[in-house]
Motif scaffolding. Structure first.
Motif, PDB file in Angstrom:
ATOM      1  N   PRO A 138      20.553 -60.474  61.437  1.00 15.63           N
ATOM      2  CA  PRO A 138      20.416 -59.701  62.687  1.00 15.63           C
ATOM      3  C   PRO A 138      19.543 -58.468  62.525  1.00 15.63           C
ATOM      4  CG  PRO A 138      22.618 -59.463  61.782  1.00 15.63           C
ATOM      5  CD  PRO A 138      21.960 -60.559  61.009  1.00 15.63           C
ATOM      6  N   ALA A 139      19.523 -57.866  61.315  1.00 17.13           N
ATOM      7  CA  ALA A 139      18.642 -56.711  61.099  1.00 17.13           C
ATOM      8  C   ALA A 139      17.182 -57.118  61.225  1.00 17.13           C
ATOM      9  CB  ALA A 139      18.917 -56.096  59.731  1.00 17.13           C
ATOM     10  N   ALA A 140      16.830 -58.271  60.621  1.00 15.22           N
ATOM     11  CA  ALA A 140      15.447 -58.740  60.706  1.00 15.22           C
ATOM     12  C   ALA A 140      15.072 -59.100  62.144  1.00 15.22           C
ATOM     13  CB  ALA A 140      15.260 -59.949  59.786  1.00 15.22           C
ATOM     14  N   VAL A 141      16.004 -59.700  62.870  1.00 20.51           N
ATOM     15  CA  VAL A 141      15.735 -60.051  64.268  1.00 20.51           C
ATOM     16  C   VAL A 141      15.505 -58.799  65.105  1.00 20.51           C
ATOM     17  CG1 VAL A 141      16.729 -61.092  66.332  1.00 20.51           C
ATOM     18  CG2 VAL A 141      16.943 -62.254  64.128  1.00 20.51           C
ATOM     19  N   SER A 142      16.319 -57.783  64.894  1.00 21.51           N
ATOM     20  CA  SER A 142      16.183 -56.543  65.673  1.00 21.51           C
ATOM     21  C   SER A 142      14.861 -55.854  65.395  1.00 21.51           C
ATOM     22  CB  SER A 142      17.350 -55.604  65.356  1.00 21.51           C
ATOM     23  OG  SER A 142      18.586 -56.187  65.733  1.00 21.51           O
ATOM     24  N   PHE A 143      14.483 -55.756  64.120  1.00 22.15           N
ATOM     25  CA  PHE A 143      13.219 -55.108  63.791  1.00 22.15           C
ATOM     26  C   PHE A 143      12.035 -55.946  64.280  1.00 22.15           C
ATOM     27  CE2 PHE A 143      15.771 -52.678  60.707  1.00 22.15           C
ATOM     28  CZ  PHE A 143      15.280 -51.411  60.969  1.00 22.15           C
ATOM     29  N   TYR A 189      21.736 -54.198  63.608  1.00 22.87           N
ATOM     30  CA  TYR A 189      21.607 -54.613  62.213  1.00 22.87           C
ATOM     31  C   TYR A 189      22.885 -55.260  61.681  1.00 22.87           C
ATOM     32  CZ  TYR A 189      24.020 -50.152  61.726  1.00 22.87           C
ATOM     33  OH  TYR A 189      24.922 -49.128  61.859  1.00 22.87           O
ATOM     34  N   GLN A 190      23.928 -55.382  62.531  1.00 26.55           N
ATOM     35  CA  GLN A 190      25.219 -55.905  62.076  1.00 26.55           C
ATOM     36  C   GLN A 190      25.481 -57.298  62.634  1.00 26.55           C
ATOM     37  OE1 GLN A 190      28.175 -53.003  63.271  1.00 26.55           O
ATOM     38  NE2 GLN A 190      28.042 -51.942  61.303  1.00 26.55           N
ATOM     39  N   LEU A 236      32.749 -52.109  59.778  1.00 27.68           N
ATOM     40  CA  LEU A 236      33.152 -52.403  58.406  1.00 27.68           C
ATOM     41  C   LEU A 236      32.164 -51.883  57.378  1.00 27.68           C
ATOM     42  CD1 LEU A 236      34.628 -55.996  58.836  1.00 27.68           C
ATOM     43  CD2 LEU A 236      35.711 -53.767  59.106  1.00 27.68           C
ATOM     44  N   ASP A 237      31.086 -51.237  57.830  1.00 30.26           N
ATOM     45  CA  ASP A 237      30.202 -50.537  56.900  1.00 30.26           C
ATOM     46  C   ASP A 237      30.780 -49.186  56.499  1.00 30.26           C
ATOM     47  OD1 ASP A 237      28.305 -52.584  56.893  1.00 30.26           O
ATOM     48  OD2 ASP A 237      27.351 -51.797  58.704  1.00 30.26           O
ATOM     49  N   HIS A 238      31.851 -48.776  57.183  1.00 35.19           N
ATOM     50  CA  HIS A 238      32.556 -47.537  56.869  1.00 35.19           C
ATOM     51  C   HIS A 238      33.912 -47.862  56.252  1.00 35.19           C
ATOM     52  CE1 HIS A 238      29.658 -46.191  59.992  1.00 35.19           C
ATOM     53  NE2 HIS A 238      29.612 -45.091  59.251  1.00 35.19           N
ATOM     54  N   PRO A 239      34.628 -46.888  55.685  1.00 38.03           N
ATOM     55  CA  PRO A 239      35.940 -47.156  55.098  1.00 38.03           C
ATOM     56  C   PRO A 239      36.914 -47.756  56.109  1.00 38.03           C
ATOM     57  CG  PRO A 239      35.146 -45.004  54.411  1.00 38.03           C
ATOM     58  CD  PRO A 239      34.174 -45.497  55.445  1.00 38.03           C
ATOM     59  N   ALA A 240      37.823 -48.608  55.631  1.00 41.61           N
ATOM     60  CA  ALA A 240      38.764 -49.305  56.500  1.00 41.61           C
ATOM     61  C   ALA A 240      39.687 -48.337  57.229  1.00 41.61           C
ATOM     62  CB  ALA A 240      39.590 -50.296  55.683  1.00 41.61           C
ATOM     63  N   ALA A 241      39.910 -47.156  56.662  1.00 38.66           N
ATOM     64  CA  ALA A 241      40.794 -46.177  57.304  1.00 38.66           C
ATOM     65  C   ALA A 241      40.249 -45.704  58.642  1.00 38.66           C
ATOM     66  CB  ALA A 241      41.022 -44.988  56.380  1.00 38.66           C
ATOM     67  N   GLN A 242      38.938 -45.826  58.854  1.00 40.68           N
ATOM     68  CA  GLN A 242      38.346 -45.398  60.116  1.00 40.68           C
ATOM     69  C   GLN A 242      38.496 -46.448  61.219  1.00 40.68           C
ATOM     70  OE1 GLN A 242      34.344 -43.910  59.696  1.00 40.68           O
ATOM     71  NE2 GLN A 242      34.793 -42.792  57.798  1.00 40.68           N
ATOM     72  N   CYS A 243      38.983 -47.606  60.895  1.00 35.76           N
ATOM     73  CA  CYS A 243      39.219 -48.655  61.892  1.00 35.76           C
ATOM     74  C   CYS A 243      40.589 -48.415  62.522  1.00 35.76           C
ATOM     75  CB  CYS A 243      39.149 -50.034  61.231  1.00 35.76           C
ATOM     76  SG  CYS A 243      39.509 -51.409  62.344  1.00 35.76           S
ATOM     77  N   HIS A 256      42.302 -56.504  72.300  1.00 36.46           N
ATOM     78  CA  HIS A 256      40.880 -56.836  72.314  1.00 36.46           C
ATOM     79  C   HIS A 256      40.205 -56.105  71.161  1.00 36.46           C
ATOM     80  CE1 HIS A 256      41.388 -58.357  76.475  1.00 36.46           C
ATOM     81  NE2 HIS A 256      42.225 -57.339  76.575  1.00 36.46           N
ATOM     82  N   GLY A 257      39.035 -56.595  70.770  1.00 38.46           N
ATOM     83  CA  GLY A 257      38.333 -55.882  69.717  1.00 38.46           C
ATOM     84  C   GLY A 257      37.172 -56.659  69.155  1.00 38.46           C
ATOM     85  N   GLN A 258      36.416 -55.976  68.324  1.00 33.80           N
ATOM     86  CA  GLN A 258      35.326 -56.602  67.599  1.00 33.80           C
ATOM     87  C   GLN A 258      35.077 -55.812  66.320  1.00 33.80           C
ATOM     88  OE1 GLN A 258      31.665 -56.533  69.790  1.00 33.80           O
ATOM     89  NE2 GLN A 258      31.380 -54.334  69.564  1.00 33.80           N
ATOM     90  N   ALA A 259      34.510 -56.500  65.351  1.00 32.35           N
ATOM     91  CA  ALA A 259      34.160 -55.871  64.083  1.00 32.35           C
ATOM     92  C   ALA A 259      32.709 -56.194  63.778  1.00 32.35           C
ATOM     93  CB  ALA A 259      35.070 -56.357  62.959  1.00 32.35           C
ATOM     94  N   GLY A 260      32.032 -55.254  63.135  1.00 35.63           N
ATOM     95  CA  GLY A 260      30.635 -55.441  62.773  1.00 35.63           C
ATOM     96  C   GLY A 260      30.380 -55.059  61.327  1.00 35.63           C
ATOM     97  N   LYS A 261      29.452 -55.782  60.689  1.00 34.75           N
ATOM     98  CA  LYS A 261      29.102 -55.503  59.294  1.00 34.75           C
ATOM     99  C   LYS A 261      27.634 -55.839  59.083  1.00 34.75           C
ATOM    100  CE  LYS A 261      30.869 -56.252  54.609  1.00 34.75           C
ATOM    101  NZ  LYS A 261      31.865 -57.006  53.799  1.00 34.75           N
ATOM    102  N   PHE A 262      26.964 -55.051  58.222  1.00 37.67           N
ATOM    103  CA  PHE A 262      25.533 -55.245  58.002  1.00 37.67           C
ATOM    104  C   PHE A 262      25.228 -56.657  57.532  1.00 37.67           C
ATOM    105  CE2 PHE A 262      21.850 -55.353  55.203  1.00 37.67           C
ATOM    106  CZ  PHE A 262      20.867 -54.859  56.048  1.00 37.67           C
ATOM    107  N   SER A 263      24.156 -57.231  58.117  1.00 37.82           N
ATOM    108  CA  SER A 263      23.687 -58.549  57.721  1.00 37.82           C
ATOM    109  C   SER A 263      22.173 -58.571  57.855  1.00 37.82           C
ATOM    110  CB  SER A 263      24.314 -59.645  58.580  1.00 37.82           C
ATOM    111  OG  SER A 263      23.809 -60.920  58.236  1.00 37.82           O
ATOM    112  N   ILE A 264      21.513 -59.202  56.895  1.00 37.00           N
ATOM    113  CA  ILE A 264      20.059 -59.169  56.868  1.00 37.00           C
ATOM    114  C   ILE A 264      19.442 -59.923  58.043  1.00 37.00           C
ATOM    115  CG2 ILE A 264      19.899 -61.198  55.401  1.00 37.00           C
ATOM    116  CD1 ILE A 264      17.650 -58.044  55.342  1.00 37.00           C
TER     117      ILE A 264
END
Length: 379
Positions: free
Chosen positions: A327-332, A55-56, A265-272, A317-325
């Motif tokens: 990819p969510a629609a594609v997954s469902f 969904y991100q 990035l759907d969670h607080p930045a401190a958890q990154c 290395h790394g990646q970040a993810g955030k909710f987007s309508i």
């Protein structure tokens, strides 16, 4: 024509097909259908949503900046130059550390070299000789230290070698039995890493945001008790790579430092927060360097050092993810399509593989025709 299809040969193009639902009391196919549905549901919830976070929207190519600093001091004998104090300006190459840093742990010193003529080392095979004809004048010594002068001279009581023109005396190749800078295992490496995900305009640094100016001077990284302190002890890094400092420091080697960011990035930045891992990339690492000066006779001289040490290669290395309508629609949508595929699989089993496939085929597919009398009246 007898047997011709109503409407002519192209009449089938105008036929209309509609779905017909038949309830079958076949427990095996029913069980298969439910198992396929559970499998699709588990894939959608477990893999797509929880593991892959389908969904991100993601940014897998962050921009990263790395700054490193080594701290520590040690004392060692430098050939004929006596005892010498080694600090960060001496054992860290380059002084302004970035993604690659070299830490000196051992060395071979050849002091007070000046350009002139002298016997080549007997350890160089191309320099061993028995007469002057073995030393053609002007030829460089293969893997040696200078140019042959045409003379075969005595090196010591057991060896004769070609005389060369080069930096004399020739380089010392006697390796110490133990690392001369053994104290380097307690040196500390400060790694500051800033990462930026351009797609989400999000930046994060691996250093703890604190108002205490002494924090980074007293803390040491620990993955459990102090994960926010990017100050690493050299011995801990070597041991995390599966080696012992004494073995690696004698002849040198290369250690890879991998910094991995996985930010939701759907969670607080401190958890990154970054994760660090260390791996041995190569054994035996050395190079030569020299310091030049003019002696009392105005001759250009130098002190030659063959440095052995540990090279740290830092990669981010790394990646970040955030909710987007989207990819969510594609997954469902993909999940719903898989539910439909489960029905298709069960239909194939029922109509082609089951023992009563002929019966189910006749029940599922039926040609519907209007009554003959009504057709003629309509005509």
């Amino acid at each position: 024509m007898t047997g011709a299809a109503p409407g002519g040969p192209c009449g089938g193009l105008l036929d209309y097909k509609t779905a017909k639902f038949a309830l079958t009391r076949n427990r095996r196919v029913g069980l298969l259908h439910r198992l396929l549905q559970l499998g699709v549901l588990g894939y959608l919830l477990g893999w797509v949503l929880l593991v892959r976070k389908g969904y991100q929207d993601t940014d897998p190519a962050p921009r990263a900046a790395v700054v490193t600093k080594l701290k520590g001091a040690a004392v060692a004998e430098v050939g004929g130059a006596g005892r010498r104090l080694w600090d960060a300006a001496d054992y860290a190459r380059p002084p302004q550390g970035e993604n690659v840093l070299f830490l000196v742990t051992n060395f071979i010193a050849t002091a007070k070299q000046a350009q002139g003529t002298c016997p080549e080392s007997p350890s160089v095979l191309d320099a061993v000789c028995t007469e002057d004809a073995d030393c053609p004048v002007g030829n460089p010594v293969v893997r040696g230290n200078g140019i042959k002068t045409g003379k075969c001279v005595t090196f010591n009581t057991t060896h004769s070698t070609c005389e060369i023109y080069g930096w004399c005396p020739v380089e010392n190749n006697t390796l110490p039995r133990k690392p001369l800078l053994a104290e380097a295992e307690n040196f500390t490496l400060f790694i500051k890493n800033t990462i930026h995900f351009t797609k989400f305009n999000f930046s994060k640094c691996n250093t703890l945001q604190t108002n205490d100016p002494t924090y980074f001077k007293s803390c040491t990284y620990d993955p459990f008790f102090n994960p926010s302190c990017p100050v690493f002890r050299v011995r801990d890094m070597v041991e995390a790579a599966g080696e012992t400092f004494g073995d690696l420091a004698l002849l040198g080697g290369s250690i890879g430092v991998r910094i991995e960011w996985d930010c939701d990035l759907d969670h607080p930045a401190a958890q990154c927060q970054p994760q660090y891992s260390f791996s041995l990339q190569d054994r035996r690492y050395n190079f030569r360097t020299a310091s030049y000066y003019w002696d009392s006779q105005r001759r250009l001289c130098r002190n030659l050092l063959k440095l052995y040490g540990i090279r740290f290669d830092i990669s981010v290395h790394g990646q970040a993810g955030k909710f987007s309508i989207i990819p969510a629609a594609v997954s469902f949508g993909t999940g719903i399509a898989f539910f439909g595929a489960a029905t298709v699989v069960c239909d194939l089993v029922l109509l082609y593989l089951d023992a009563k496939a002929d019966f189910y085929w006749k029940e599922k597919f039926e040609e519907a025709k209007p009554p003959k009398g009504k057709t003629e009246a309509a005509a």
